[in-house]
Design a protein around this motif. Structure first.
Motif, mmCIF file in Angstrom:
data_model
loop_
_atom_site.group_PDB
_atom_site.id
_atom_site.type_symbol
_atom_site.label_atom_id
_atom_site.label_comp_id
_atom_site.label_asym_id
_atom_site.label_seq_id
_atom_site.Cartn_x
_atom_site.Cartn_y
_atom_site.Cartn_z
ATOM 1 N N ARG A 304 0.770 -1.222 0.125
ATOM 2 C CA ARG A 304 0.074 0.055 0.059
ATOM 3 C C ARG A 304 0.905 1.284 -0.023
ATOM 4 O O ARG A 304 0.615 2.217 -0.657
ATOM 5 N N ARG A 305 1.863 1.097 0.790
ATOM 6 C CA ARG A 305 2.807 2.473 0.624
ATOM 7 C C ARG A 305 3.409 2.694 -0.596
ATOM 8 O O ARG A 305 3.521 3.767 -1.098
ATOM 9 N N ASP A 306 3.970 1.701 -1.269
ATOM 10 C CA ASP A 306 4.450 1.686 -2.499
ATOM 11 C C ASP A 306 3.460 2.203 -3.617
ATOM 12 O O ASP A 306 3.735 3.038 -4.419
ATOM 13 N N ALA A 307 2.155 1.709 -3.482
ATOM 14 C CA ALA A 307 1.214 2.188 -4.468
ATOM 15 C C ALA A 307 1.138 3.488 -4.065
ATOM 16 O O ALA A 307 0.708 4.403 -5.381
ATOM 17 N N LEU A 352 -10.219 16.885 0.490
ATOM 18 C CA LEU A 352 -11.220 16.117 0.408
ATOM 19 C C LEU A 352 -12.395 16.598 -0.611
ATOM 20 O O LEU A 352 -13.025 15.775 -1.074
ATOM 21 N N ARG A 353 -12.614 17.748 -0.461
ATOM 22 C CA ARG A 353 -13.684 18.452 -1.411
ATOM 23 C C ARG A 353 -13.523 18.384 -2.937
ATOM 24 O O ARG A 353 -14.508 17.869 -3.718
ATOM 25 N N GLU A 354 -12.326 18.685 -3.304
ATOM 26 C CA GLU A 354 -11.774 18.585 -4.664
ATOM 27 C C GLU A 354 -11.304 17.085 -5.228
ATOM 28 O O GLU A 354 -11.133 16.995 -6.508
ATOM 29 N N GLY A 355 -10.518 16.269 -4.228
ATOM 30 C CA GLY A 355 -10.093 15.101 -4.770
ATOM 31 C C GLY A 355 -10.538 13.864 -4.242
ATOM 32 O O GLY A 355 -10.265 12.884 -4.621
ATOM 33 N N GLY A 356 -11.729 14.202 -3.207
ATOM 34 C CA GLY A 356 -12.192 12.984 -2.533
ATOM 35 C C GLY A 356 -11.132 12.036 -1.803
ATOM 36 O O GLY A 356 -11.722 10.899 -1.745
ATOM 37 N N VAL A 357 -10.483 12.565 -1.137
ATOM 38 C CA VAL A 357 -9.406 11.834 -0.407
ATOM 39 C C VAL A 357 -9.188 12.559 0.912
ATOM 40 O O VAL A 357 -8.976 13.881 1.125
ATOM 41 N N ARG A 385 -4.988 3.198 -5.183
ATOM 42 C CA ARG A 385 -4.767 3.826 -6.415
ATOM 43 C C ARG A 385 -5.678 4.873 -6.791
ATOM 44 O O ARG A 385 -5.355 5.742 -7.719
ATOM 45 N N GLN A 386 -6.983 4.569 -6.384
ATOM 46 C CA GLN A 386 -8.112 5.725 -6.533
ATOM 47 C C GLN A 386 -7.862 7.079 -5.822
ATOM 48 O O GLN A 386 -7.781 7.964 -6.581
ATOM 49 N N ALA A 387 -7.231 6.864 -4.924
ATOM 50 C CA ALA A 387 -6.983 7.867 -4.030
ATOM 51 C C ALA A 387 -5.806 8.728 -4.742
ATOM 52 O O ALA A 387 -5.920 10.014 -4.959
ATOM 53 N N VAL A 388 -4.688 7.772 -5.450
ATOM 54 C CA VAL A 388 -3.518 8.728 -6.209
ATOM 55 C C VAL A 388 -4.357 9.621 -7.320
ATOM 56 O O VAL A 388 -3.804 10.738 -7.221
ATOM 57 N N ARG A 389 -5.427 8.932 -7.882
ATOM 58 C CA ARG A 389 -5.839 9.734 -8.964
ATOM 59 C C ARG A 389 -6.696 10.882 -8.520
ATOM 60 O O ARG A 389 -6.321 11.822 -9.381
ATOM 61 N N GLY A 390 -7.118 10.764 -7.318
ATOM 62 C CA GLY A 390 -7.969 12.047 -6.863
ATOM 63 C C GLY A 390 -7.119 12.950 -6.526
ATOM 64 O O GLY A 390 -7.147 14.040 -6.716
#
Length: 416
Positions: A304-307, A352-357, A385-390
Motif C-alpha cells: 500500500r505504501r508503494d502504491a 477532501l472536497r476536490e480530490g475525494g481523499v 490507487r483511486q486516491a492517487v488519481r484523486g
C-alpha cells in the motif's frame, strides 16, 4: 435550560479539535453520496487472524470466563509478553514484576502518566507527536514542554538543549519510535544516547512501541529495553493492534522498570478489571502461535505504501515526491511547495472536497507538524490507487490556479 454552568478546568485546557472540521466534511460528503477514500484516521482494516478469533469465541463459551478478569493480565498472558520480548529482542523479563497487560497501549500510557505526574511536574514530548503523548500530561495536570522533532534533525541534541533551558528539572520524557505521525525510525545507538541522558538527568522515559513489528525493507525496530541500564529509567508500551490486527479487541502491554510497572498496576487496580478473559486468551494465542500473520500484514502495508508513494511520484502534472517510510502504517508528506501557504488544515479540507481523499492535517499533531499531512494506509490497494488519481487531479487543478495566499492561522488539536 438550566441556569447552572459547570466549569471543567481540564476540558478548558484542551485545544480545539482540528480533525473535527475534516471529519465533518467527510461525513457530509458521504451523506451526499460522494465516494471518499478515507486515509485520515489510523484505524486498521486488516482482519484479526482467524485462529485468534476462533480462540476468543471458544473461550467466550466458558462460563468461568464471564466473571471479572485480572487487571494486570492473566499469568499466561504476562508470560507470553515476556516470551515475545525474549524472542524478538533478546530481553529477559520476570512476568510477575516486569510486565503488565493493558487495554491497548493508549490506555496504559495515559493511566501511567496520570499516576506519576501531577501539578508542577515538567514532561517533555516530541512535537509533532501522537496526541495522547501530549494530552495525557494535560489530563494529569503536568507542565508539557515540546521538543522539536525535525526531519533529518538530531533529536538527542535538541533534547539536550531543551534540558539545559528547562526549569524545574523535567521528570519524564515521552517518546515513540517508529514514530507516529512522522514515521521516523531510530537504531540502538540512538537509544544508547537516550538512556545515558535519562540516567544523567534522572528522567523517566516512557516509550510507546506500538509499531514494533510493522516495518519494511529490512529495517527492524529496536526496543529501548535492549539497552543496558534502560530498566533503571524506562517503561515501554506495546500493542497487538497493528501487528496482529487486533485494534478493536484492545490488547496492549507495558514492560520495564519494576517501580513504574508497580505504579501502573496500582492505578489500574482501582480503575479497571482488565481486558475480558476471552480476549486475553486470544492474545496469548496471537503471541505464542504462528507469526505468519505479522509478516503478511507488513507485506500488505508495504504494498500500500508503494502504491501511494510511487503513484504520486509518477511523472506528470500533479507529481508529489514523498520519502518512503521504513515502518508504521502511515506516510508523512510535506505539502507541495506551491500549496504550502494554505496550511495543512485548509489543504486537507480542499483535498477532501476536490480530490475525494481524506488525510490528517499535520498541525493536529503539534506546531511543528504544520506544512505536512499524514496518510493512513487503511484502505486496500485498489482504493489507494483511486486516491492517487484523486490527489493528482486535485494537485493539477490547484497548481493551475493563482498561487494561494496564507489563510487562517495554524491551530492545534488532537487527531485520532
Amino acid at each position: 435550560m438550566s441556569e447552572f454552568r459547570h466549569d471543567f478546568d481540564k476540558l478548558r485546557r484542551l485545544p480545539p479539535y482540528v480533525f473535527a472540521e475534516v471529519t465533518g466534511l467527510r461525513h457530509a460528503a458521504r451523506r451526499a453520496g460522494e465516494d471518499v477514500v478515507d486515509l485520515g484516521m489510523g484505524n486498521p482494516d486488516l482482519p484479526t487472524p482467524p485462529h485468534v478469533v476462533e480462540k476468543i469465541c471458544e473461550s467466550a463459551q466458558l462460563t468461568r470466563n464471564h466473571r471479572y478478569s485480572a487487571s494486570p493480565g492473566v499469568p499466561n498472558l504476562r508470560a507470553a509478553i515476556c516470551e515475545w520480548y525474549a524472542r524478538n529482542h533478546g530481553v529477559e523479563l520476570d512476568p510477575t514484576r516486569d510486565a503488565i497487560a493493558t487495554i491497548g497501549a493508549k490506555e496504559g500510557l495515559s493511566h501511567f502518566v496520570l499516576m506519576t505526574i501531577g501539578p508542577g511536574d515538567v514532561v517533555l514530548a516530541p512535537d509533532p507527536a501522537y496526541p495522547i503523548h501530549q494530552y495525557s500530561v494535560i489530563f494529569a495536570g503536568g507542565d508539557l514542554r515540546p521538543v522539536k522533532l525535525a526531519p533529518g534533525g538530531d533529536f538527542i541534541a535538541e533534547l539536550e538543549r531543551t534540558l539545559s533551558r528547562t526549569w524545574p528539572r523535567p521528570k519524564m520524557l515521552i517518546v515513540s519510535f517508529p514514530h507516529n505521525p512522522t514515521t521516523r525510525v531510530v537504531d540502538r545507538a540512538f537509544f544508547e544516547r537516550l538512556v545515558a541522558l535519562a540516567r544523567e538527568h534522572h528522567l523517566m522515559v516512557v516509550h510507546d512501541f506500538a509499531y514494533a513489528e510493522v516495518c519494511f525493507d529490512g529495517y527492524r525496530p529496536p526496543s529501548i529495553l535492549e539497552i543496558p541500564g534502560a530498566r533503571d529509567v524506562a517503561i515501554e508500551f506495546g500493542s497487538l493492534s497493528k501487528s496482529h490486527s487486533m485494534a478493536g479487541w484492545r490488547v496492549g502491554f507495558a514492560a520495564g522498570n519494576r517501580e513504574m510497572i508497580h505504579a501502573l498496576t496500582r492505578i489500574k487496580s482501582y480503575l479497571d478489571y482488565g481486558i475480558p478473559t476471552p480476549i486475553q486468551v486470544g492474545a496469548i494465542v496471537a503471541l505464542r502461535g504462528p507469526q505468519d500473520c505479522v509478516a503478511q500484514n507488513c507485506r500488505e502495508y508495504r504494498l500500500r505504501r508503494d502504491a501511494l508513494v510511487d503513484g504520486l511520484a509518477a511523472p506528470g502534472l500533479g507529481q508529489w515526491r514523498i520519502e518512503k517510510p521504513l515502518a508504521t502504517m502511515f506516510v508523512w508528506a510535506q505539502i507541495p511547495a506551491a500549496l504550502r501557504s494554505l496550511g495543512s488544515l485548509e489543504f486537507s479540507k480542499r483535498l477532501l472536497r476536490e480530490g475525494g481523499v481524506a488525510v490528517a492535517p499535520g498541525v493536529g499533531f503539534g506546531e511543528h507538524g504544520e506544512g505536512y499531512v499524514r496518510f493512513a494506509l487503511v484502505e486496500n490497494r485498489q482504493r489507494i490507487r483511486q486516491a492517487v488519481r484523486g490527489i493528482r487531479r486535485f494537485l493539477r487543478a490547484a497548481l493551475q490556479r493563482p498561487a494561494p495566499r496564507a489563510e487562517a492561522a495554524a491551530r492545534t488539536g488532537a487527531p485520532c
